[in-house]
Design an enzyme around this catalytic site. Structure first.
Site, short mmCIF file in Angstrom:
data_model
loop_
_atom_site.label_atom_id
_atom_site.label_comp_id
_atom_site.label_asym_id
_atom_site.label_seq_id
_atom_site.Cartn_x
_atom_site.Cartn_y
_atom_site.Cartn_z
N ASP A 114 -13.50 2.10 -9.85
CA ASP A 114 -13.37 1.10 -8.80
C ASP A 114 -13.95 -0.25 -9.26
OD1 ASP A 114 -13.73 -0.41 -6.35
OD2 ASP A 114 -13.56 1.48 -5.25
N HIS B 58 -10.10 1.26 -7.05
CA HIS B 58 -10.15 1.10 -5.61
C HIS B 58 -8.72 1.11 -5.08
CE1 HIS B 58 -12.29 0.07 -1.96
NE2 HIS B 58 -11.32 -0.78 -1.67
N CYS C 179 -9.70 2.18 2.72
CA CYS C 179 -10.32 0.91 2.31
C CYS C 179 -11.02 0.26 3.51
CB CYS C 179 -9.27 0.01 1.68
SG CYS C 179 -9.87 -1.53 0.99
#
Length: 231
Positions: A168, A198, A120
């Site tokens: 996502d 995500h 991330c």
């Protein structure tokens, strides 16, 4: 089990969590955190890498902020992490991560090549670190800053592996496709995962996609073994 090493910075010392493989030596992997810091999830992934034979460094990138904690049970958990990450200076944090990579490469326990693996926030940061430093490989899980860093693509000269979920909420499929199109080098391996959110590798119920997580991790270990020649 991990211990701490410290990397000197102009304004203090960057604490870095270190995991060693059973033999005590091996190739190195620099793990760059999500927005939630070096959380229990990141600690587990570091331990997994050490079990696979790597010397693992995970810098505490929030060290100037007093290592804030994030409540996984709170309804504003994600907002807490976003607010924390927005307090970081991007270029300063890039320099911190790059210095940690240099320290890993120079560590006596590291007997082979070194890679950067980020999740991330760390996936985007790792991309920039790979553009300004010289890791032997990069693994980026849904690197959140990458859509805004595509002008650096030609500067990332090491082999790289990218994982993105097609479910996502933050980066819709068209953005993921934009990233895939920009990363067209033969050095790039790009995988997408239908239905995965995500942060799909994070075991928090808000994010986790078990099938995507397992497949991506298998691919990650195979990629690192090939690129770093781990035994």
């Amino acid at each position: 089990m991990s211990d701490l090493v410290f990397v000197p910075r102009p304004d203090g010392e960057l604490p870095v969590r270190r995991w060693l493989p059973a033999p005590g030596t091996g190739p190195g992997v620099l793990v760059l955190q999500e927005i939630f810091g070096v959380s229990p999830y990141i600690e587990q992934r570091c331990a997994d890498l050490a079990a696979a034979g790597y010397v693992v460094y995970a810098p505490e990138l929030y060290f100037r902020l007093g290592l804030p904690t994030f409540d996984e049970e709170a309804p504003d958990y994600v907002q807490q992490g976003i607010a924390g990450s927005q307090r970081l200076d991007w270029e300063q944090t890039t320099a911190d991560a790059s210095a940690a990579l240099d320290a890993l490469r120079a560590a006596p326990e590291v007997t082979g090549k070194v890679a950067v693996l980020g999740f991330c926030f760390g996936g985007g940061l790792g991309f920039q670190v790979a553009a300004v430093n010289t890791p032997d490989a990069l693994v980026s899980y849904y690197g959140s800053a990458i859509p805004g860093l595509l002008d650096l693509a030609s500067q990332v000269r090491c082999p790289s592996l990218h994982h993105w979920g097609l479910g996502d909420s933050f980066f819709p499929p068209e953005v993921v496709e934009q990233v895939r199109t920009a990363l067209t080098s033969e050095r790039v391996t790009f995988h997408t995962y239908p239905g995965a959110e995500h942060a799909f590798d994070n075991p928090h119920p808000m994010f986790f996609h078990a099938e995507a997580s397992a497949l991506a991790w298998t691919r990650t270990l195979a990629f690192l073994a090939e690129r770093l020649r781990a035994s």
